[in-house]
Enzyme design. Structure first.
Site, short mmCIF file in Angstrom:
data_model
loop_
_atom_site.label_atom_id
_atom_site.label_comp_id
_atom_site.label_asym_id
_atom_site.label_seq_id
_atom_site.Cartn_x
_atom_site.Cartn_y
_atom_site.Cartn_z
N SER A 7 26.51 62.66 35.65
CA SER A 7 26.93 63.69 34.66
C SER A 7 25.91 63.95 33.83
O SER A 7 25.73 63.15 32.85
CB SER A 7 28.52 63.08 34.20
OG SER A 7 28.70 63.93 33.18
N HIS A 32 26.59 66.43 38.31
CA HIS A 32 28.05 66.59 37.89
C HIS A 32 27.93 67.49 36.64
O HIS A 32 27.14 66.85 35.79
CB HIS A 32 28.87 65.13 37.73
CG HIS A 32 30.12 65.40 37.33
ND1 HIS A 32 31.12 65.62 38.37
CD2 HIS A 32 30.70 65.40 36.19
CE1 HIS A 32 32.50 65.72 37.88
NE2 HIS A 32 31.99 65.53 36.38
N ASP A 34 29.83 69.20 33.65
CA ASP A 34 31.06 69.27 33.04
C ASP A 34 31.27 70.55 32.20
O ASP A 34 30.43 70.46 31.24
CB ASP A 34 31.29 67.85 32.23
CG ASP A 34 31.35 66.63 32.95
OD1 ASP A 34 32.49 66.64 33.85
OD2 ASP A 34 30.64 65.85 32.64
N MET A 36 33.69 72.64 29.72
CA MET A 36 34.83 72.46 28.90
C MET A 36 34.97 73.66 28.05
O MET A 36 34.04 74.18 27.45
CB MET A 36 34.78 71.07 27.97
CG MET A 36 34.53 70.02 28.74
SD MET A 36 34.35 68.40 27.65
CE MET A 36 33.81 67.17 28.73
N HIS A 65 32.77 70.43 37.58
CA HIS A 65 33.98 70.08 37.25
C HIS A 65 34.40 70.98 35.95
O HIS A 65 33.90 70.95 34.91
CB HIS A 65 33.79 68.66 36.71
CG HIS A 65 35.04 68.01 36.27
ND1 HIS A 65 34.97 66.61 35.48
CD2 HIS A 65 36.41 68.25 36.22
CE1 HIS A 65 36.36 66.23 35.09
NE2 HIS A 65 37.10 67.35 35.53
N MET A 67 36.80 71.71 33.39
CA MET A 67 38.14 71.36 32.38
C MET A 67 38.28 72.64 31.59
O MET A 67 38.02 72.56 30.32
CB MET A 67 37.57 70.08 31.68
CG MET A 67 37.46 68.90 32.56
SD MET A 67 36.42 67.51 31.95
CE MET A 67 34.82 68.25 32.28
N MET A 136 40.61 61.29 37.80
CA MET A 136 40.09 60.96 36.47
C MET A 136 40.40 59.35 35.98
O MET A 136 41.45 59.13 36.26
CB MET A 136 40.64 61.94 35.43
CG MET A 136 40.19 63.13 35.38
SD MET A 136 38.35 63.63 35.62
CE MET A 136 37.96 63.06 33.75
N ASP A 174 35.61 59.68 38.16
CA ASP A 174 35.07 60.11 36.78
C ASP A 174 35.67 59.56 35.33
O ASP A 174 36.80 59.64 35.29
CB ASP A 174 35.13 61.72 36.88
CG ASP A 174 34.46 62.31 35.75
OD1 ASP A 174 33.34 61.68 35.12
OD2 ASP A 174 34.42 63.55 35.61
C1 DX5 Z 1 34.55 63.39 30.95
C2 DX5 Z 1 33.92 63.95 31.93
C3 DX5 Z 1 32.95 63.08 32.53
C4 DX5 Z 1 31.86 62.36 31.68
C5 DX5 Z 1 31.73 60.96 32.28
O1 DX5 Z 1 35.67 64.46 30.61
O2 DX5 Z 1 34.31 64.78 32.97
O3 DX5 Z 1 32.38 63.50 33.50
O4 DX5 Z 1 30.68 62.92 31.50
O5 DX5 Z 1 31.12 60.41 31.44
P1 DX5 Z 1 30.97 58.65 31.34
O6 DX5 Z 1 30.66 58.32 32.74
O7 DX5 Z 1 30.23 58.23 30.32
O8 DX5 Z 1 32.39 58.01 31.18
ZN ZN Z 2 33.37 65.13 34.84
#
Ligand code: DX5
Ligand code: ZN
Length: 215
Positions: A7, A32, A34, A36, A65, A67, A136, A174
């Site tokens: 990620s 990955h 992320d 948001m 991903h 969110m 998750m 994740d």
């Molecule tokens: C959280 C993200 C994850 C995050 C994981 O909302 O979707 O992908 O980056 O990070 P770690 O591996 O540090 O928990």
């Molecule tokens: Zn993620």
């Protein structure tokens, strides 16, 4: 075969391109990304223009991903920017089936993500159309949180239902994945491991190899 998707949330954003290249060199299967929106989750990260720039740096599979509250609206943007797999949340405001159909009609792989409080059964009606289910193992929004072990039951339920239907759907996990928690999720049936902090805090190759080790 276990696949690893580092990620980039845990990477150095001032050197995103180099970080993507080094993940690929470390043996990562995908990257990955992320996204948001500060609405679906209480944090804002990056959008399609950054994905587009990053696409010029590496051919690695982009595992995006989302969110965000309105994934349907933004899917074409992320696909033109270079996303290969798009995972959105079933708890978002977009119609689940229409959103999966849109991703598939644009020729990309579709995944549905489940927050920790959402039961496994919520995704069952869509399994036939999906390439991936993301379970998750933390509350989405931030990297570096602690792994929620009870989510392994959900992973096992999704895997069992896929097997019952004769599907070899990818099951991604994740949140809080390390060399200590990875064996638990693999045992439960996950085969795509996202890891942020664990991969970026030290030597990437060693970290990726340790996650891929058969349990
Ligand atoms: C959280 C993200 C994850 C995050 C994981 O909302 O979707 O992908 O980056 O990070 P770690 O591996 O540090 O928990
Ligand atoms: Zn993620």
């Amino acid at each position: 075969m276990i696949k690893v998707s580092p990620s980039i949330l845990a990477s150095d954003f001032s050197r995103l391109g180099e970080e993507a290249v080094s993940c690929a060199a470390a043996g990562a299967d995908m990257l990955h990304i992320d996204v948001m929106d500060g609405h679906f989750v209480p944090n804002i990260t990056l959008g399609a223009p950054i994905v587009k720039s990053l696409r010029k740096c590496s051919d690695i599979i982009f595992d995006v991903h989302l969110m965000i509250s309105a994934p349907y609206k933004y899917i074409p943007d992320f696909i033109s920017a270079g996303a290969d797999i798009i995972t959105f949340h079933i708890e978002s405001d977009s119609d689940t089936e229409k959103t999966v159909d849109l991703i598939k009609s644009l020729g990309k792989k579709a995944g549905i993500a489940l927050k920790p409080a959402t039961p496994a059964e919520a995704v069952f009606p869509y399994l036939g159309k999906l390439d991936m289910v993301l379970v998750m193992t933390v509350e989405p929004g931030f990297g570096g949180q602690s792994f929620m072990e009870e989510q392994t039951l959900k992973i096992a339920k999704v895997r069992k239902e896929c097997e019952r239907l004769g599907l070899s759907t990818d099951i991604q996990v994740d949140g809080g994945i390390t060399d200590t928690t990875a064996p638990l999720v693999k045992e439960a049936g996950a085969n795509v491991l996202v890891a942020g902090s664990f991969v970026f805090k030290g030597d990437k190759k060693t970290a990726v190899e340790s996650l891929k080790r058969p349990h």
